[in-house]
Scaffold this motif. Structure first.
Motif, PDB file in Angstrom:
ATOM      1  N   GLY A   1       0.801  -1.221   0.000  1.00  0.00           N
ATOM      2  CA  GLY A   1       0.000   0.000   0.000  1.00  0.00           C
ATOM      3  C   GLY A   1       0.832   1.269   0.000  1.00  0.00           C
ATOM      4  N   GLY A   2       2.128   1.153   0.272  1.00  0.00           N
ATOM      5  CA  GLY A   2       2.986   2.343   0.345  1.00  0.00           C
ATOM      6  C   GLY A   2       3.927   2.505  -0.832  1.00  0.00           C
ATOM      7  N   VAL A   3       3.863   1.581  -1.819  1.00  0.00           N
ATOM      8  CA  VAL A   3       4.805   1.690  -2.938  1.00  0.00           C
ATOM      9  C   VAL A   3       4.392   2.833  -3.865  1.00  0.00           C
ATOM     10  CG1 VAL A   3       5.388  -0.755  -2.844  1.00  0.00           C
ATOM     11  CG2 VAL A   3       3.620   0.016  -4.440  1.00  0.00           C
ATOM     12  N   GLN A   4       5.396   3.425  -4.535  1.00  0.00           N
ATOM     13  CA  GLN A   4       5.172   4.528  -5.471  1.00  0.00           C
ATOM     14  C   GLN A   4       5.644   4.130  -6.874  1.00  0.00           C
ATOM     15  OE1 GLN A   4       3.690   7.495  -4.702  1.00  0.00           O
ATOM     16  NE2 GLN A   4       3.332   6.623  -2.663  1.00  0.00           N
ATOM     17  N   PRO A   5       4.972   4.618  -7.918  1.00  0.00           N
ATOM     18  CA  PRO A   5       5.433   4.329  -9.292  1.00  0.00           C
ATOM     19  C   PRO A   5       6.863   4.800  -9.498  1.00  0.00           C
ATOM     20  CG  PRO A   5       3.270   5.372  -9.319  1.00  0.00           C
ATOM     21  CD  PRO A   5       3.771   5.465  -7.916  1.00  0.00           C
ATOM     22  N   LEU A   6       7.593   4.087 -10.373  1.00  0.00           N
ATOM     23  CA  LEU A   6       8.967   4.417 -10.779  1.00  0.00           C
ATOM     24  C   LEU A   6       9.971   4.325  -9.635  1.00  0.00           C
ATOM     25  CD1 LEU A   6       8.203   7.432 -13.163  1.00  0.00           C
ATOM     26  CD2 LEU A   6       8.405   5.006 -13.728  1.00  0.00           C
ATOM     27  N   THR A   7       9.645   3.463  -8.622  1.00  0.00           N
ATOM     28  CA  THR A   7      10.620   3.172  -7.567  1.00  0.00           C
ATOM     29  C   THR A   7      10.895   1.667  -7.569  1.00  0.00           C
ATOM     30  OG1 THR A   7       8.848   2.903  -5.926  1.00  0.00           O
ATOM     31  CG2 THR A   7       9.874   5.089  -6.108  1.00  0.00           C
ATOM     32  N   GLU A   8      12.101   1.292  -7.102  1.00  0.00           N
ATOM     33  CA  GLU A   8      12.455  -0.122  -6.985  1.00  0.00           C
ATOM     34  C   GLU A   8      12.291  -0.523  -5.526  1.00  0.00           C
ATOM     35  OE1 GLU A   8      15.719  -1.012 -10.419  1.00  0.00           O
ATOM     36  OE2 GLU A   8      16.438   0.099  -8.677  1.00  0.00           O
ATOM     37  N   VAL A   9      11.530  -1.570  -5.268  1.00  0.00           N
ATOM     38  CA  VAL A   9      11.225  -1.961  -3.884  1.00  0.00           C
ATOM     39  C   VAL A   9      11.219  -3.476  -3.733  1.00  0.00           C
ATOM     40  CG1 VAL A   9       9.839   0.094  -3.366  1.00  0.00           C
ATOM     41  CG2 VAL A   9       8.741  -1.909  -4.373  1.00  0.00           C
ATOM     42  N   VAL A  10      11.341  -3.899  -2.470  1.00  0.00           N
ATOM     43  CA  VAL A  10      11.109  -5.300  -2.095  1.00  0.00           C
ATOM     44  C   VAL A  10       9.725  -5.367  -1.454  1.00  0.00           C
ATOM     45  CG1 VAL A  10      11.887  -7.254  -0.697  1.00  0.00           C
ATOM     46  CG2 VAL A  10      13.573  -5.674  -1.674  1.00  0.00           C
ATOM     47  N   ILE A  11       8.888  -6.280  -1.924  1.00  0.00           N
ATOM     48  CA  ILE A  11       7.570  -6.488  -1.308  1.00  0.00           C
ATOM     49  C   ILE A  11       7.423  -7.961  -0.951  1.00  0.00           C
ATOM     50  CG2 ILE A  11       6.450  -4.569  -2.550  1.00  0.00           C
ATOM     51  CD1 ILE A  11       5.164  -6.892  -4.315  1.00  0.00           C
ATOM     52  N   GLU A  12       6.522  -8.256   0.004  1.00  0.00           N
ATOM     53  CA  GLU A  12       6.168  -9.633   0.333  1.00  0.00           C
ATOM     54  C   GLU A  12       4.646  -9.735   0.375  1.00  0.00           C
ATOM     55  OE1 GLU A  12       9.780 -11.373   3.135  1.00  0.00           O
ATOM     56  OE2 GLU A  12       7.741 -11.270   3.931  1.00  0.00           O
ATOM     57  N   GLY A  13       4.143 -10.877  -0.064  1.00  0.00           N
ATOM     58  CA  GLY A  13       2.696 -11.055  -0.010  1.00  0.00           C
ATOM     59  C   GLY A  13       2.309 -12.458  -0.438  1.00  0.00           C
ATOM     60  N   GLU A  14       1.012 -12.658  -0.519  1.00  0.00           N
ATOM     61  CA  GLU A  14       0.466 -13.962  -0.907  1.00  0.00           C
ATOM     62  C   GLU A  14      -0.160 -13.843  -2.291  1.00  0.00           C
ATOM     63  OE1 GLU A  14      -3.172 -16.865   0.473  1.00  0.00           O
ATOM     64  OE2 GLU A  14      -2.070 -15.779   2.039  1.00  0.00           O
ATOM     65  N   VAL A  15       0.117 -14.849  -3.142  1.00  0.00           N
ATOM     66  CA  VAL A  15      -0.495 -14.877  -4.470  1.00  0.00           C
ATOM     67  C   VAL A  15      -1.991 -15.152  -4.306  1.00  0.00           C
ATOM     68  CG1 VAL A  15      -0.530 -15.999  -6.731  1.00  0.00           C
ATOM     69  CG2 VAL A  15       1.653 -15.697  -5.522  1.00  0.00           C
ATOM     70  N   ARG A  16      -2.826 -14.200  -4.789  1.00  0.00           N
ATOM     71  CA  ARG A  16      -4.279 -14.351  -4.665  1.00  0.00           C
ATOM     72  C   ARG A  16      -4.908 -14.845  -5.960  1.00  0.00           C
ATOM     73  NH1 ARG A  16      -5.600 -14.525   0.390  1.00  0.00           N
ATOM     74  NH2 ARG A  16      -7.679 -13.672  -0.016  1.00  0.00           N
ATOM     75  N   GLY A  17      -4.219 -14.690  -7.055  1.00  0.00           N
ATOM     76  CA  GLY A  17      -4.738 -15.152  -8.335  1.00  0.00           C
ATOM     77  C   GLY A  17      -3.606 -15.254  -9.330  1.00  0.00           C
ATOM     78  N   SER A  18      -3.688 -16.213 -10.265  1.00  0.00           N
ATOM     79  CA  SER A  18      -2.627 -16.429 -11.245  1.00  0.00           C
ATOM     80  C   SER A  18      -3.264 -16.924 -12.536  1.00  0.00           C
ATOM     81  CB  SER A  18      -1.618 -17.448 -10.711  1.00  0.00           C
ATOM     82  OG  SER A  18      -0.597 -17.680 -11.646  1.00  0.00           O
ATOM     83  N   ASP A  19      -3.121 -16.148 -13.623  1.00  0.00           N
ATOM     84  CA  ASP A  19      -3.769 -16.498 -14.888  1.00  0.00           C
ATOM     85  C   ASP A  19      -2.857 -16.190 -16.060  1.00  0.00           C
ATOM     86  OD1 ASP A  19      -6.603 -16.988 -13.886  1.00  0.00           O
ATOM     87  OD2 ASP A  19      -6.219 -14.946 -13.135  1.00  0.00           O
ATOM     88  N   VAL A  20      -2.991 -16.985 -17.113  1.00  0.00           N
ATOM     89  CA  VAL A  20      -2.341 -16.672 -18.388  1.00  0.00           C
ATOM     90  C   VAL A  20      -3.337 -15.837 -19.185  1.00  0.00           C
ATOM     91  CG1 VAL A  20      -1.356 -17.570 -20.527  1.00  0.00           C
ATOM     92  CG2 VAL A  20      -0.943 -18.754 -18.346  1.00  0.00           C
TER      93      VAL A  20
END
Length: 705
Positions: A54-73
């Motif tokens: 929720g705190g990330v900003q566009p055009l920045t490089e960051v490390v995030i952690e989370g759970e995959v909620r959906g995965s589709d081709v």
């Protein structure tokens, strides 16, 4: 590992470095452990902390952690794997255009994942494209990085991970053995709190919390500590070069009042105060028995050529030859015409030599140069060809130095390794080096002059001849081309002359010639009452000379040209310059072209035609051209827009590629750099060569000329 100093231990001594990798590292200039220590990161990425989604900003490089909620081709214009990852604060999309089945299966809903990458705005909100990621073990997640992660200059076949590993090994050796600091503390003046070892450790592995913005701008105190040392090394290399040359003998060309007065008496003008000042500086230099090394800077039209001619007259009055080398045949021809008009009344004989000058005529010129009957020799780079032998060259003059490679400058000086006329009883004489005078109409910003020309004394002709009026410059959209054509018609009907310059993006003589020919044909149809000439790089030298002579004589009203007329053309009656596609040219070239008008006493104008849309840099260039005629202000702006390598030209800068210093950003360091370099040469001579070797050791120094 051996206890040799780090600059003596080859990279092949490190774990994992065999002959193949060693050869690849040499492409990066990495031969020794010391080279690795001074192979500094280009930038850094921060993997030391996890950022809430929720705190990330566009055009920045960051490390995030989370759970995959959906995965589709997803099938769109390109097939992609789209994963939605959520933490307690928000949701982000991961998008992979290149993926395999194993990746798809690994990123199933419910999987915990840690990702690193750049955040962008995408179709579904914030997205990461092809992030690096790790699948997390619930019980024991991997540790975060302890320092900022460096990104190094690399080459094909050498990964970032490999360079990081090698630099890590080098840093361990640094801890064990230390490294000599060739910058004595007594020189520091309190300008840096960082010792060399601390600065190297910080720049390879910045701890968390290090100001990334300062590192990104090159303004961190550790970077400034090393930038200062690098600039000192470059400065020392040029001062060493100067010392080396000035330890050689040169002919003492004493002032000859009679010859100087006769020369000045037949000139149709009086020298300006600035010309007189620079003339005196040159005269004093060449009267000494050590080689002059002087750079004359002067804006277009300031009168550098007559000052050079006075130096040549002093050389000839002392029984020596002078040579003037110009980068183009048009400029060389212009110099020949001027020198002959000024020097023929004094009985001084001039030889003329260019690359396209063949046959019997060339043999006659070569013989006159060799036997000394040609007292002044004017030409292009043909002057330093092997067949050219001077009788007793005492002064070399190089016009538009940045157009020549440094090796060419050196080659011409070697032509002057003459034997002193005072032969002793055993038939031996003393080898002598000619004086060297360099001229440029491309004003060089003070910061560059202090750095790239530290081996030269600088003179500035900062005064235009009386009566010269500033050139009025207007910037017009190409849609107003017809209005401009009418302006050309009116100007030429009033008895003035004009230039119409054609430019292309592609550097192609053929395409430029075709464009100029098409423009000349079009203008001849629209301006049928005018005499229109055409000049471009594909013409034979003789044809170019004939056209320029006809234009100078007023037989041609409008000269259509490519940028071959950038330098050396002097037609006082030409008062209007049209430059097509002006947005494609650099500031220096635009200023040079504009300087072809404004050489008479009447008002002169320059019209810069551009095609929309303009880039930011293009608009900035045209704005500064409209605002000022001051070449030095234009040069400073050019440096700001293009950087030092572009301004000086790559042939001039050669290997002047800084690892950490930046001439523009670090200009404030230069006065202190100059002071430290002089003190090192005076008081710490044993430190000089190791310091130069540390920063320039494996590259051929750009100033070796």
């Amino acid at each position: 590992m051996t206890s040799l100093p780090l600059h003596s231990i080859g990279v092949e001594k490190l774990r994992g470095v065999g002959p193949l990798l060693s050869a690849k590292l040499q492409k990066l200039g990495l031969y020794t452990i010391q080279d690795l220590l001074f192979h500094l990161p280009l930038r850094y990425i921060d993997r030391t902390k996890i950022t809430a989604i929720g705190g990330v900003q566009p055009l920045t490089e960051v490390v995030i952690e989370g759970e995959v909620r959906g995965s589709d081709v997803v099938f769109g214009r390109r097939r992609s794997l789209v994963c939605r990852v959520q933490d307690h604060s928000g949701l982000i999309t991961l998008r992979f255009f290149h993926f395999n089945q194993a990746q798809q299966q690994g990123l199933q809903p419910g999987t915990k994942v840690r990702c690193f990458g750049e955040v962008r705005r995408g179709k579904s909100g914030l997205e990461m494209y092809h992030p690096e990621y790790q699948l997390l073990n619930q019980s024991q997640p991997p540790a975060l990085a302890e320092t900022l992660t460096p990104i190094y200059p690399a080459t094909e076949g050498v990964t970032q991970q490999r360079i990081r590993d090698l630099c890590g090994q080098a840093l361990k050796l640094l801890e064990q053995q230390g490294i000599e600091d060739w910058m004595p503390a007594a020189l520091n003046n309190g300008s840096s709190n960082y010792c060399l070892v601390d600065a190297l450790h910080l720049l390879h592995n910045p701890p968390p919390g290090t100001a990334l913005n300062l590192l990104a701008e090159g303004e961190h105190p550790a970077q400034q500590r090393l930038a200062s040392e690098e600039l000192v090394a470059h400065h020392l290399s040029l001062l060493r070069l100067r010392q080396k040359i000035q330890h050689q003998a040169a002919p003492a060309l004493l002032p000859n009042q009679s010859a100087t007065e006769r020369f000045l008496a037949q000139l149709p003008f009086t020298l300006t105060g600035a010309q007189q000042r620079v003339t005196n500086e040159i005269s004093a230099d060449i009267s000494q028995p050590i080689p002059m090394l002087r750079l004359i800077q002067g804006d277009v039209g300031s009168g550098k050529t007559v000052v050079a001619a006075l130096g040549a007259v002093q050389a000839v009055a002392n029984g020596m030859q002078a040579a003037l080398m110009a980068p183009t045949e048009i400029l060389a021809e212009q110099h020949r015409v001027n020198f002959e008009s000024w020097l023929a009344p004094l009985g001084i004989r001039i030889a003329w030599l260019t690359g396209k000058f063949k046959g019997k005529g060339r043999e006659v010129q070569l013989a006159a140069i060799a036997d000394g009957s040609a007292q002044i020799v004017i030409g292009t780079h043909a002057l330093f060809q092997e067949a050219v032998a001077f009788h007793n060259l005492g002064l070399t003059i190089i016009d538009e130095q940045h157009r020549f490679g440094v090796h060419q400058r050196l080659a011409l000086r070697k032509k002057g390794a003459v034997i002193d006329a005072q032969i002793d009883e055993e038939g031996y004489g003393e080898a002598s080096t000619p004086h060297q005078l360099i001229m440029t109409a491309t004003p060089i910003p003070r910061t560059l002059a202090m750095s790239a020309y530290a081996d030269l004394d600088c003179s500035v002709i900062d005064e235009l001849p009386p009566g010269r009026k500033p050139i009025e410059t207007v910037v017009l959209n190409d849609l107003r081309r017809n209005d401009v054509i009418e302006r050309v018609r009116a100007s030429c009907q009033d008895g003035r002359q004009a230039y119409w310059v054609c430019t292309l993006i592609e550097e192609s003589d053929v395409l430029e010639a075709q464009a100029a020919e098409a423009t000349a044909q079009e203008l001849q149809l629209l301006l049928s009452e005018l005499s229109i000439g055409l000049i471009h790089g594909r013409l034979k030298p003789k044809e170019k000379v004939q056209i320029m002579q006809a234009f100078k004589a007023g037989e041609i009203n409008l000269l259509v040209a490519t940028t071959v007329i950038e330098i050396g053309v002097d037609v006082p009656n030409a008062s209007l310059m049209i430059i097509e596609n002006s947005e494609r040219l650099g500031l220096s070239q635009l200023h040079q072209l504009r300087g072809r008008v404004g050489r008479g006493t009447q008002s002169s104008h320059c019209v810069l035609l551009y095609s929309a849309p303009l880039s930011g840099n293009g608009a900035a260039r045209l704005k500064i051209m409209r605002e000022t005629n001051d070449g030095f202000k234009i040069a400073e702006k050019d440096l700001e827009i293009r950087g030092p390598g572009e301004v000086l030209g790559t042939r001039q800068t050669g290997d002047m590629q800084f690892r950490i210093a930046d001439l523009q950003r670090d200009a404030h360091l230069l006065p202190e750099v100059k002071r430290m370099a002089i003190m090192l040469l005076q008081d710490y001579t044993d430190n000089v060569d190791p310091l130069i070797g540390r920063w320039l050791g494996h590259s051929e120094q750009y100033g070796q000329a």
